[in-house]
Design a protein around this motif. Structure first.
Motif, PDB file in Angstrom:
ATOM      1  N   ALA A   1     125.126 -17.661  12.555  1.00 25.68           N
ATOM      2  CA  ALA A   1     124.732 -17.289  11.197  1.00 25.68           C
ATOM      3  C   ALA A   1     123.286 -16.808  11.164  1.00 25.68           C
ATOM      4  O   ALA A   1     122.938 -15.889  10.415  1.00 25.68           O
ATOM      5  N   GLY A   2     122.428 -17.438  11.983  1.00 29.27           N
ATOM      6  CA  GLY A   2     121.030 -17.025  12.058  1.00 29.27           C
ATOM      7  C   GLY A   2     120.907 -15.601  12.566  1.00 29.27           C
ATOM      8  O   GLY A   2     120.132 -14.792  12.027  1.00 29.27           O
ATOM      9  N   ILE A   3     121.679 -15.294  13.567  1.00 31.15           N
ATOM     10  CA  ILE A   3     121.654 -13.930  14.106  1.00 31.15           C
ATOM     11  C   ILE A   3     122.247 -12.963  13.078  1.00 31.15           C
ATOM     12  O   ILE A   3     121.799 -11.809  12.967  1.00 31.15           O
ATOM     13  N   ALA A   4     123.241 -13.430  12.287  1.00 27.21           N
ATOM     14  CA  ALA A   4     123.796 -12.577  11.234  1.00 27.21           C
ATOM     15  C   ALA A   4     122.730 -12.249  10.193  1.00 27.21           C
ATOM     16  O   ALA A   4     122.682 -11.126   9.669  1.00 27.21           O
ATOM     17  N   ALA A   5     121.858 -13.211   9.873  1.00 22.34           N
ATOM     18  CA  ALA A   5     120.757 -12.960   8.942  1.00 22.34           C
ATOM     19  C   ALA A   5     119.831 -11.882   9.507  1.00 22.34           C
ATOM     20  O   ALA A   5     119.382 -10.978   8.796  1.00 22.34           O
ATOM     21  N   LEU A   6     119.586 -11.977  10.801  1.00 19.90           N
ATOM     22  CA  LEU A   6     118.720 -11.001  11.447  1.00 19.90           C
ATOM     23  C   LEU A   6     119.358  -9.612  11.441  1.00 19.90           C
ATOM     24  O   LEU A   6     118.713  -8.612  11.088  1.00 19.90           O
ATOM     25  N   THR A   7     120.642  -9.546  11.806  1.00 22.73           N
ATOM     26  CA  THR A   7     121.295  -8.236  11.913  1.00 22.73           C
ATOM     27  C   THR A   7     121.596  -7.639  10.535  1.00 22.73           C
ATOM     28  O   THR A   7     121.805  -6.433  10.427  1.00 22.73           O
ATOM     29  N   SER A   8     121.609  -8.465   9.473  1.00 24.40           N
ATOM     30  CA  SER A   8     121.728  -7.917   8.115  1.00 24.40           C
ATOM     31  C   SER A   8     120.497  -7.076   7.797  1.00 24.40           C
ATOM     32  O   SER A   8     120.588  -6.035   7.165  1.00 24.40           O
TER      33      SER A   8
ATOM     34  N   PRO B   1     120.263  -3.681  11.216  1.00 24.59           N
ATOM     35  CA  PRO B   1     121.648  -3.456  11.643  1.00 24.59           C
ATOM     36  C   PRO B   1     121.781  -2.971  13.081  1.00 24.59           C
ATOM     37  O   PRO B   1     122.810  -3.214  13.711  1.00 24.59           O
ATOM     38  N   SER B   2     120.728  -2.333  13.618  1.00 23.72           N
ATOM     39  CA  SER B   2     120.865  -1.804  14.979  1.00 23.72           C
ATOM     40  C   SER B   2     120.993  -2.923  16.010  1.00 23.72           C
ATOM     41  O   SER B   2     121.411  -2.690  17.142  1.00 23.72           O
ATOM     42  N   LEU B   3     120.608  -4.155  15.630  1.00 26.73           N
ATOM     43  CA  LEU B   3     120.717  -5.274  16.564  1.00 26.73           C
ATOM     44  C   LEU B   3     122.114  -5.884  16.592  1.00 26.73           C
ATOM     45  O   LEU B   3     122.410  -6.751  17.415  1.00 26.73           O
TER      46      LEU B   3
END
Lengths: 606, 606
Positions: free
Chosen positions: B129-136, B139-141
């Motif tokens: 979920a933490g990485i989902a926050a980052l990729t939100s 988006p390129s990540l």
């Protein structure tokens, strides 16, 4: 001991040393063992020649006849010159032995490396071609060719681990069967042709994709050279013959060459005359057999015979490879254990390694003979050349009766095979010959570094004249404990059989527990001194290591023996529940000088 | 010792035991460590509710408000009932401890297994979920999310191996930063809504794919239950608080629940009011933040804050998991080494195992939060229920002041969380909840078999009253040799420090070599007896084993020590060139009673 029973069943009972002499081979059996390698190459040599020539169109196939005469010349030259090697090196004269004797280290190691590569490839190529014979007859097996090849190799390994003589007997019948049906086909085919009954295919002519250049013809010669592969095997295995070894070996060599020449020339002639052409899914020999015999019992007999011959050709190197490895090992170029006799007086290690590498090659090249062939011939011809050149050098220095004639024979041999190396490597360099050259360089440097390591070791461990017998040192025995139980007491019991000073050592992480253990120790400790060492960092391991280090430092002349009580579980998977600390301790102390580690196992029953 | 330096640099210097008391956490730091788990779940809980409801069309999303009140009720119940557990079990009262105290073995182990699964999943879900926050936000990540997740877990492992307090300080700032920005967003969002400035999305209505049934609403409740995950963490870690531990822990619990409730209700309310809908590539929280803050500095601050909060939530279980493992290990349900303190007074083994399993899960589920969630909540709620039911039982038997009120509180807790288990497992059984049930069964049986193994071992090694101290036994020392060199003489030297009878043993495979060795022995053998044993089968190993066996048989009361001279090469890869025979010998003798193996290494310098 179930594994031992299995091993005995697979490889038979061990033999006494005195039985070794009886392991010698009769000429008939030796022909089966050593000649299948050379003779079986007729199964693919003609096809390899045609595969090249057909690139220049159907008409160019006529060149197969002159090319085959060039190969026949090669076979004759090799036969005469290898007979000279057999008489000169009754101990077994492979390229390595001859070169080591007459040149320096490098040519010898190049010869050895080339031979090794040759042996491994012989197994892979022969098994691949043998399976091709099978799948020509039963096309539905084509997709399983790799698995079939692996099964064949594993079968040969097991047979070889059973020992030389038994393998010989086991393999003689099928070898002679294979030679027999091939000779029958060539004979009937020639008679049919002679009386004009030979079936000739309607020439469905092939369009040329290349010009018929000298280069193409040389390529087809190079391809045909595969017919000569395996001719050196007898000269490596002279020792395996009955007495008089050299004479028996030379006679066998002659028989072998005769059969080889007849079969190779016959098949090439029949192939040219009947106009068969290489196909992806059926071998030339299979096509010829169909034309000669029709697709009946004799056809299938010939395919099975060819397959057996090829698979047994692979077997022939299983006698030669371990022998070469053991010679190299005795000279210090290979790990020493390669020199050890196995249970069955054969060199089990070499057999197993050869088998494994061949399996890898078979998988890597997907069991395709044509893909393996370019690698194959180079190694063989390099070893031929090294041998022949070595013999030339020998006659020049040793001389002796008729040395000029002998010199000429081996001289012609050296020039012919050297020419072969040049032709093969120049025409097949990109297709794979370069791999062999690279491997030779790698192998030679491995050989040399192994040897230099053993030399360095010998220098370090040899006893010199001024080395005085050591004075017996004192031994302090440390038993690390973390409680008192039967396993610990067993370790103490063992330690008490030592002369040294014994100390049980307890790391004090929990004063209450320490006090309790000290009370128990008074009862069970057998009078051994118990030392509780403080552990400010709560690290049991760290404190123990510190203590051992300090003991070593304090007395630079003592041995420190660490006796570790270990619990040996009834089942291996239970190990994860025990001895983790012991393992860490051992790992930390393993490479220290003057520290000796002893596990005293306590065997659990359940 | 480069690896040690690296280890010290990564995990810091070891701490003394006396420093342990100072490792206690202040309320502020404890809130950061223990509450991030519960609070961070607001990052995905609302989204999980909406994902279910939206299946019944846009109108059904209105049900998110009543569902969130059900979850609020759950949070309140859990807060009150866990505060009672904190006071009752200041030692740390996880589901395992409470159940073991008040029920039998099985409920306790079920609780422990559920907790363990919960911990592992917390790490995986939170990091995902933490990485989902980052990729939100970036988006390129998105395509690198698994690698980013793994990097985050490895970072947390290293931080934890550095010890509790340092991790706490290290993690407090970002945790409070995350809570702060989330509160700010909820606050501003609510103010905007109240004054009518709240941005409301044009309702791009979603077509219903399912009917709005009671089952669907229960599914959304089950999905929302993820908001309550992590609320038990404080009750497991009471011991880590400063004194008075229970009171500080209970206060921290209250603060945590308050923050959790405000954030969860606020986000759900804002989501409903603004009409945002779940998207595959952007989280609900990210969408809300864009609406509230615009895509500016505050937006990025919130995404980073959320990510940090989630990644640190994963960190919170790294304190709890090893603690549980060590409690289980002390009771004999886990391998004993799990109970050992590491260098840094934390349970290094548990930290590493937790990290590895979480990494595997992350890779297996490709870093997808929604895929992991169905497995997650089941374990948590089973452990909740076990704890609460255990407390009910406690009040019924122990009674004490106000026991009826306390009984009622935990009774409501047990019924509510038990209801949660039923709802979650019945609505998510096929999506993954079954895996958790299966794992619980497997874990419980592993726990039990480990315990029964340790019990069996204890019975076998415990010293009984009638166990007499052993009489010191005789020790026959055998040194197998195959030549005379410094390595052998070193082994003889060590053997001479023993009290027992010493015999050098040489297997006679080659009479010439044997004679030569006997002459050398006369000079260097230090007077030790040299025995040449015959070997009819040329098997050095076989003959040695026979000799050892016979020696054992002849004297059933002795120890047989086999001292093996071993050459220790300067480089590991040289080992293949040495000691192959020693290795075979050791393997063959390893599991025999009364045989002790000793390697005496001779260290090569090059």
């Amino acid at each position: 001991m179930a594994p031992m029973v299995l091993k005995r069943w697979l490889v038979g009972d061990p033999l006494k040393s005195t039985q070794a002499a009886h392991e010698r081979l009769s000429k008939t059996v030796a022909l089966a063992i050593f000649s299948s390698n050379a003779i079986s190459s007729v199964a693919y040599a003609t096809e390899e020649i045609l595969l090249v020539l057909v690139l220049a169109g159907t008409a160019a196939v006529a060149w197969s006849i002159p090319v085959s005469f060039a190969i026949l010349f090669l076979i004759v030259v090799l036969t005469i010159s290898y007979r000279q090697i057999i008489y000169e090196y009754p101990e077994g004269g492979g390229a390595y032995v001859v070169a080591r004797n007459n040149f320096g280290e490098y040519p010898a190691l190049i010869g050895a490396a080339a031979l090794m590569i040759d042996y491994v490839l012989t197994v892979a190529v022969s098994v691949a071609a043998g399976i091709a014979a099978l799948t020509s007859a039963v096309p539905s097996l084509f997709e399983h060719r790799v698995a079939l090849g692996l099964a064949a190799i594993i079968f040969i390994i097991i047979m070889n681990l059973r020992g030389v003589r038994e393998s010989g007997k086991f393999f003689a019948v099928p070898t002679y069967f294979g030679i027999g049906v091939l000779l029958l086909m060539v004979g009937i085919g020639c008679v049919q042709t002679f009386f004009g009954q030979g079936v000739s295919l309607s020439q469905n002519s092939q369009t040329a994709v290349e010009d018929l250049t000298l280069f193409l013809i040389l390529r087809s010669v190079a391809a045909g050279c595969t017919a000569a592969t395996g001719m050196e095997v007898i000269s490596n295995g002279v020792k395996a013959f009955r007495q008089p070894e050299s004479r028996n070996a030379a006679t066998t060599m002659l028989h072998m060459s005769l059969i080889l020449a007849v079969l190779f020339m016959g098949i090439t002639f029949l192939a040219y005359h009947s106009g068969v052409q290489p196909k992806a899914d059926e071998t030339i020999v299979s096509q010829l057999a169909r034309l000669t015999f029709g697709t009946g019992v004799l056809y299938y007999a010939l395919q099975i015979g060819t397959m057996l011959l090829l698979v047994l050709a692979a077997n022939s190197t299983f006698a030669a490879f371990p022998q070469l490895a053991s010679i190299l090992a005795r000279d210090g170029y290979m790990p020493r254990q390669m020199a050890t006799f196995g249970d069955r007086l054969v060199f089990s290690n070499g057999i197993i390694i050869l088998g494994i590498i061949a399996c890898l090659l078979l998988v890597l090249f997907q069991g395709d003979t044509h893909a393996l062939i370019p690698l194959y011939a180079v190694g063989v011809f390099i070893s031929f050349t090294v041998s022949q050149a070595g013999m030339v050098r020998r006659w020049l220095t040793k001389k002796g009766p008729h040395w000029q004639t002998k010199l000429m024979v081996n001289g012609v041999g050296a020039v012919t095979t050297g020419g072969g190396v040049i032709i093969i490597s120049s025409t097949k360099f990109i297709q794979g010959a370069w791999i062999v050259f690279a491997l030779i360089v790698i192998l030679v440097s491995i050989f040399r570094s192994i040897r230099s390591h053993y030399k360095a070791v010998a220098e370090q461990i040899t006893l010199t004249r001024d080395h005085r017998p050591p004075i017996p040192q004192r031994n302090i025995v440390i038993i690390p404990i973390s409680g008192v139980d039967q396993a610990v007491i067993r370790a103490v019991d063992y330690a008490r059989s030592h002369a040294g000073e014994i100390r049980a050592v307890l790391v004090d992480v929990d004063p209450q527990a320490t006090a309790r253990i000290q009370i128990q120790w008074a009862q069970w400790g057998c009078g051994v001194n118990l030392l509780a060492i403080p552990s400010p960092y709560r690290s049991v391991l760290g404190s123990l290591l510190d203590y051992v280090e300090k003991t070593l430092e304090k007395e630079p002349d003592i041995w420190v023996t660490v006796v570790i009580p270990e619990i040996l579980p009834a089942h291996w998977w239970q190990s994860v529940l025990h001895n983790q600390r012991a393992l860490l301790l051992k790992t930390a102390l393993l490479f220290k000088e003057r520290i000796i580690l002893i596990d005293v196992p306590f065997h659990l029953k359940r």
